[in-house]
Motif scaffolding. Structure first.
Motif, PDB file in Angstrom:
ATOM      1  N   VAL A  96      48.080  46.642  54.898  1.00 24.49           N
ATOM      2  CA  VAL A  96      46.900  47.504  54.740  1.00 24.49           C
ATOM      3  C   VAL A  96      46.129  47.190  53.460  1.00 24.49           C
ATOM      4  CG1 VAL A  96      46.082  49.870  54.467  1.00 24.49           C
ATOM      5  CG2 VAL A  96      47.845  49.342  56.163  1.00 24.49           C
ATOM      6  N   PRO A  97      46.784  47.062  52.298  1.00 23.83           N
ATOM      7  CA  PRO A  97      46.039  46.844  51.053  1.00 23.83           C
ATOM      8  C   PRO A  97      45.180  45.582  51.031  1.00 23.83           C
ATOM      9  CG  PRO A  97      48.258  47.590  50.554  1.00 23.83           C
ATOM     10  CD  PRO A  97      48.225  47.312  52.026  1.00 23.83           C
ATOM     11  N   VAL A  98      45.711  44.451  51.524  1.00 25.65           N
ATOM     12  CA  VAL A  98      44.929  43.206  51.476  1.00 25.65           C
ATOM     13  C   VAL A  98      43.670  43.301  52.341  1.00 25.65           C
ATOM     14  CG1 VAL A  98      44.919  40.749  52.072  1.00 25.65           C
ATOM     15  CG2 VAL A  98      46.841  41.713  50.811  1.00 25.65           C
ATOM     16  N   PRO A  99      43.766  43.696  53.627  1.00 28.31           N
ATOM     17  CA  PRO A  99      42.540  43.875  54.410  1.00 28.31           C
ATOM     18  C   PRO A  99      41.601  44.925  53.825  1.00 28.31           C
ATOM     19  CG  PRO A  99      44.419  43.718  55.880  1.00 28.31           C
ATOM     20  CD  PRO A  99      44.967  43.839  54.486  1.00 28.31           C
ATOM     21  N   LEU A 100      42.159  45.949  53.174  1.00 27.94           N
ATOM     22  CA  LEU A 100      41.309  46.947  52.528  1.00 27.94           C
ATOM     23  C   LEU A 100      40.489  46.301  51.415  1.00 27.94           C
ATOM     24  CD1 LEU A 100      40.375  49.855  52.104  1.00 27.94           C
ATOM     25  CD2 LEU A 100      42.394  50.224  50.663  1.00 27.94           C
ATOM     26  N   GLY A 101      41.134  45.459  50.609  1.00 26.99           N
ATOM     27  CA  GLY A 101      40.417  44.735  49.569  1.00 26.99           C
ATOM     28  C   GLY A 101      39.374  43.799  50.147  1.00 26.99           C
ATOM     29  N   VAL A 102      39.710  43.162  51.267  1.00 31.21           N
ATOM     30  CA  VAL A 102      38.758  42.270  51.948  1.00 31.21           C
ATOM     31  C   VAL A 102      37.552  43.068  52.427  1.00 31.21           C
ATOM     32  CG1 VAL A 102      38.416  40.788  53.961  1.00 31.21           C
ATOM     33  CG2 VAL A 102      40.520  40.600  52.620  1.00 31.21           C
ATOM     34  N   GLY A 103      37.798  44.247  52.998  1.00 34.42           N
ATOM     35  CA  GLY A 103      36.704  45.090  53.465  1.00 34.42           C
ATOM     36  C   GLY A 103      35.787  45.504  52.330  1.00 34.42           C
ATOM     37  N   LEU A 104      36.370  45.842  51.192  1.00 35.55           N
ATOM     38  CA  LEU A 104      35.565  46.188  50.023  1.00 35.55           C
ATOM     39  C   LEU A 104      34.706  45.007  49.579  1.00 35.55           C
ATOM     40  CD1 LEU A 104      38.186  48.216  47.927  1.00 35.55           C
ATOM     41  CD2 LEU A 104      36.200  49.126  49.144  1.00 35.55           C
ATOM     42  N   ALA A 105      35.294  43.806  49.619  1.00 38.96           N
ATOM     43  CA  ALA A 105      34.556  42.609  49.231  1.00 38.96           C
ATOM     44  C   ALA A 105      33.397  42.339  50.187  1.00 38.96           C
ATOM     45  CB  ALA A 105      35.495  41.403  49.195  1.00 38.96           C
ATOM     46  N   SER A 106      33.613  42.577  51.483  1.00 37.21           N
ATOM     47  CA  SER A 106      32.543  42.382  52.464  1.00 37.21           C
ATOM     48  C   SER A 106      31.389  43.324  52.200  1.00 37.21           C
ATOM     49  CB  SER A 106      33.087  42.596  53.884  1.00 37.21           C
ATOM     50  OG  SER A 106      34.130  41.691  54.175  1.00 37.21           O
ATOM     51  N   PHE A 107      31.730  44.571  51.824  1.00 42.50           N
ATOM     52  CA  PHE A 107      30.681  45.543  51.492  1.00 42.50           C
ATOM     53  C   PHE A 107      29.919  45.111  50.245  1.00 42.50           C
ATOM     54  CE2 PHE A 107      29.401  49.217  48.926  1.00 42.50           C
ATOM     55  CZ  PHE A 107      28.475  49.808  49.781  1.00 42.50           C
ATOM     56  N   VAL A 108      30.650  44.664  49.235  1.00 48.12           N
ATOM     57  CA  VAL A 108      30.008  44.198  47.995  1.00 48.12           C
ATOM     58  C   VAL A 108      29.102  43.010  48.288  1.00 48.12           C
ATOM     59  CG1 VAL A 108      30.437  43.104  45.751  1.00 48.12           C
ATOM     60  CG2 VAL A 108      31.808  45.072  46.468  1.00 48.12           C
ATOM     61  N   ALA A 109      29.574  42.095  49.145  1.00 47.79           N
ATOM     62  CA  ALA A 109      28.767  40.923  49.498  1.00 47.79           C
ATOM     63  C   ALA A 109      27.477  41.340  50.203  1.00 47.79           C
ATOM     64  CB  ALA A 109      29.573  39.978  50.387  1.00 47.79           C
ATOM     65  N   ALA A 110      27.575  42.363  51.038  1.00 49.14           N
ATOM     66  CA  ALA A 110      26.408  42.807  51.799  1.00 49.14           C
ATOM     67  C   ALA A 110      25.304  43.342  50.900  1.00 49.14           C
ATOM     68  CB  ALA A 110      26.810  43.872  52.819  1.00 49.14           C
ATOM     69  N   VAL A 111      25.695  43.926  49.769  1.00 43.18           N
ATOM     70  CA  VAL A 111      24.691  44.513  48.869  1.00 43.18           C
ATOM     71  C   VAL A 111      24.429  43.645  47.646  1.00 43.18           C
ATOM     72  CG1 VAL A 111      25.265  46.846  49.623  1.00 43.18           C
ATOM     73  CG2 VAL A 111      26.444  45.882  47.637  1.00 43.18           C
ATOM     74  N   SER A 112      25.058  42.458  47.594  1.00 43.38           N
ATOM     75  CA  SER A 112      24.883  41.563  46.452  1.00 43.38           C
ATOM     76  C   SER A 112      23.858  40.488  46.750  1.00 43.38           C
ATOM     77  CB  SER A 112      26.221  40.899  46.080  1.00 43.38           C
ATOM     78  OG  SER A 112      27.181  41.851  45.696  1.00 43.38           O
ATOM     79  N   THR A 113      23.236  39.978  45.720  1.00 42.13           N
ATOM     80  CA  THR A 113      22.319  38.856  45.870  1.00 42.13           C
ATOM     81  C   THR A 113      23.102  37.554  45.832  1.00 42.13           C
ATOM     82  OG1 THR A 113      21.960  38.611  43.479  1.00 42.13           O
ATOM     83  CG2 THR A 113      20.538  40.171  44.672  1.00 42.13           C
ATOM     84  N   GLY A 114      22.447  36.472  46.249  1.00 45.27           N
ATOM     85  CA  GLY A 114      23.074  35.163  46.185  1.00 45.27           C
ATOM     86  C   GLY A 114      23.423  34.785  44.757  1.00 45.27           C
ATOM     87  N   VAL A 115      22.581  35.168  43.818  1.00 41.87           N
ATOM     88  CA  VAL A 115      22.833  34.866  42.406  1.00 41.87           C
ATOM     89  C   VAL A 115      24.102  35.562  41.927  1.00 41.87           C
ATOM     90  CG1 VAL A 115      21.970  35.207  40.053  1.00 41.87           C
ATOM     91  CG2 VAL A 115      20.414  34.439  41.851  1.00 41.87           C
ATOM     92  N   GLN A 116      24.288  36.809  42.335  1.00 35.99           N
ATOM     93  CA  GLN A 116      25.475  37.562  41.910  1.00 35.99           C
ATOM     94  C   GLN A 116      26.751  36.957  42.484  1.00 35.99           C
ATOM     95  OE1 GLN A 116      24.086  41.347  43.361  1.00 35.99           O
ATOM     96  NE2 GLN A 116      23.510  42.071  41.320  1.00 35.99           N
ATOM     97  N   LEU A 117      26.718  36.576  43.759  1.00 33.76           N
ATOM     98  CA  LEU A 117      27.893  35.950  44.363  1.00 33.76           C
ATOM     99  C   LEU A 117      28.174  34.592  43.734  1.00 33.76           C
ATOM    100  CD1 LEU A 117      27.511  36.732  48.178  1.00 33.76           C
ATOM    101  CD2 LEU A 117      29.064  37.776  46.525  1.00 33.76           C
ATOM    102  N   ARG A 118      27.117  33.843  43.447  1.00 31.46           N
ATOM    103  CA  ARG A 118      27.280  32.531  42.815  1.00 31.46           C
ATOM    104  C   ARG A 118      27.886  32.676  41.420  1.00 31.46           C
ATOM    105  NH1 ARG A 118      22.684  31.065  44.056  1.00 31.46           N
ATOM    106  NH2 ARG A 118      23.253  30.136  46.047  1.00 31.46           N
ATOM    107  N   ALA A 119      27.440  33.688  40.682  1.00 29.02           N
ATOM    108  CA  ALA A 119      27.973  33.922  39.343  1.00 29.02           C
ATOM    109  C   ALA A 119      29.450  34.314  39.414  1.00 29.02           C
ATOM    110  CB  ALA A 119      27.168  35.018  38.648  1.00 29.02           C
ATOM    111  N   THR A 120      29.812  35.134  40.395  1.00 32.22           N
ATOM    112  CA  THR A 120      31.203  35.548  40.564  1.00 32.22           C
ATOM    113  C   THR A 120      32.092  34.348  40.868  1.00 32.22           C
ATOM    114  OG1 THR A 120      30.526  37.725  41.386  1.00 32.22           O
ATOM    115  CG2 THR A 120      32.771  37.008  41.901  1.00 32.22           C
ATOM    116  N   PHE A 121      31.655  33.513  41.812  1.00 33.93           N
ATOM    117  CA  PHE A 121      32.432  32.332  42.171  1.00 33.93           C
ATOM    118  C   PHE A 121      32.569  31.408  40.969  1.00 33.93           C
ATOM    119  CE2 PHE A 121      33.409  28.196  43.845  1.00 33.93           C
ATOM    120  CZ  PHE A 121      34.192  28.431  44.964  1.00 33.93           C
ATOM    121  N   ALA A 122      31.473  31.206  40.231  1.00 37.16           N
ATOM    122  CA  ALA A 122      31.483  30.311  39.075  1.00 37.16           C
ATOM    123  C   ALA A 122      32.472  30.799  38.021  1.00 37.16           C
ATOM    124  CB  ALA A 122      30.082  30.188  38.486  1.00 37.16           C
ATOM    125  N   CYS A 123      32.478  32.098  37.747  1.00 37.45           N
ATOM    126  CA  CYS A 123      33.381  32.656  36.736  1.00 37.45           C
ATOM    127  C   CYS A 123      34.845  32.488  37.136  1.00 37.45           C
ATOM    128  CB  CYS A 123      33.062  34.128  36.505  1.00 37.45           C
ATOM    129  SG  CYS A 123      31.514  34.425  35.638  1.00 37.45           S
TER     130      CYS A 123
END
Length: 276
Positions: A96-123
């Motif tokens: 349950v916890p891992v898919p829950l974290g994945v679901g949260l990440a999907s929500f964050v991705a939906a409301v994030s810009t490409g720049v924000q996701l790129r910065a996260t990956f880069a860091c």
């Protein structure tokens, strides 16, 4: 979903994705990674070269990477299961916890810009590159795995960060397990199973997050490009053995440094684009 099958757009995309699959398979074979850390930056670069808008490129790269990881992670999970190399107690506690974290990440991705996701990956890529280049090892905290709620929180973090990067989470889950005294082979086998818990809900989550978005490439279900998945999986599998041959010509330390330098290059390139 966009099904614009005009040859002028489809052929360059298919050719570029085929090249991406071959390159990612080669690098995955060399460095022994599931492919996500390789696929995401390359797909982002390919989509940029083909003229796709910055608002969808990184989302597509991450979602498509998770789609590609689904069959490969399941295959690895079954292989380790046959060898009884999976800690089923940890796996059950993270169902349950891992898919829950994945679901949260999907929500964050939906409301994030490409720049924000790129910065996260880069860091995150930058931090991982330092770990590999300078051979930084996580110290052993205890000989016993923690119970609730620490283990559940760790599962959420693993799922969240993995889905935000488009990776299977092997590095994160292996580091966590070895910190608490689990043998490396058991950690590797369990990490393969965790990859299934990340990839399947992650791919579905990115499909939902990008549903109806304008400017997506042909054959996209939300932020997962089915053409890329179909083309890249067989090519990456076919080319990976050549990467393995190269890997056997190098020591483990040389591989760690080489992959660390690759990730550092990716992090720097993405960082530069943030200020371009």
């Amino acid at each position: 979903m966009i099904l614009d099958t005009s040859a002028g757009e489809l052929l360059p995309l298919a050719f570029a994705l085929a090249a991406t699959g071959a390159i990612s398979g080669l690098l995955a074979g060399i460095f022994g990674v599931g492919g996500g850390a390789v696929i995401v930056p390359i797909v982002d670069l390919v989509l940029a070269a083909l003229g796709y808008d910055d608002s969808v490129r990184m989302h597509l790269a991450i979602g498509t990477s998770l789609g590609v990881i689904v069959p490969t992670s399941f295959r690895a999970f079954m292989a380790h299961r046959r060898r009884a190399a999976i800690n089923m107690e940890v796996l059950r506690s993270w169902l349950v916890p891992v898919p829950l974290g994945v679901g949260l990440a999907s929500f964050v991705a939906a409301v994030s810009t490409g720049v924000q996701l790129r910065a996260t990956f880069a860091c995150l890529a930058f931090l991982l590159s330092l770990k590999l280049i300078f051979n930084l090892k996580a110290g052993r905290v205890s000989e016993r795995m923690p119970g609730w709620p620490v283990r559940a929180l760790a599962g959420i973090v693993v799922g969240f960060l993995s889905a935000l990067m488009g990776i299977g989470g092997a590095v994160l889950s292996m580091t966590y397990m070895t910190m608490f005294g689990r043998p490396i082979h058991e950690a590797v086998g369990t990490a393969a199973a965790i990859g299934v818990l990340v990839a399947i809900p992650g791919a579905l989550g990115y499909m939902v997050a990008g549903w109806g978005e304008p400017g997506l490439p042909p054959f996209s279900l939300g932020y997962v490009n089915l053409l890329a998945v179909a083309v890249m999986i067989p090519l990456s599998i076919a080319v990976a053995p050549y990467g393995v041959r190269i890997a056997h010509m190098m020591s483990r330390r040389q591989l760690e440094v080489a992959f660390g330098l690759f990730l550092l290059t990716v992090a720097v390139r993405l960082g530069v684009t943030l200020f371009a």
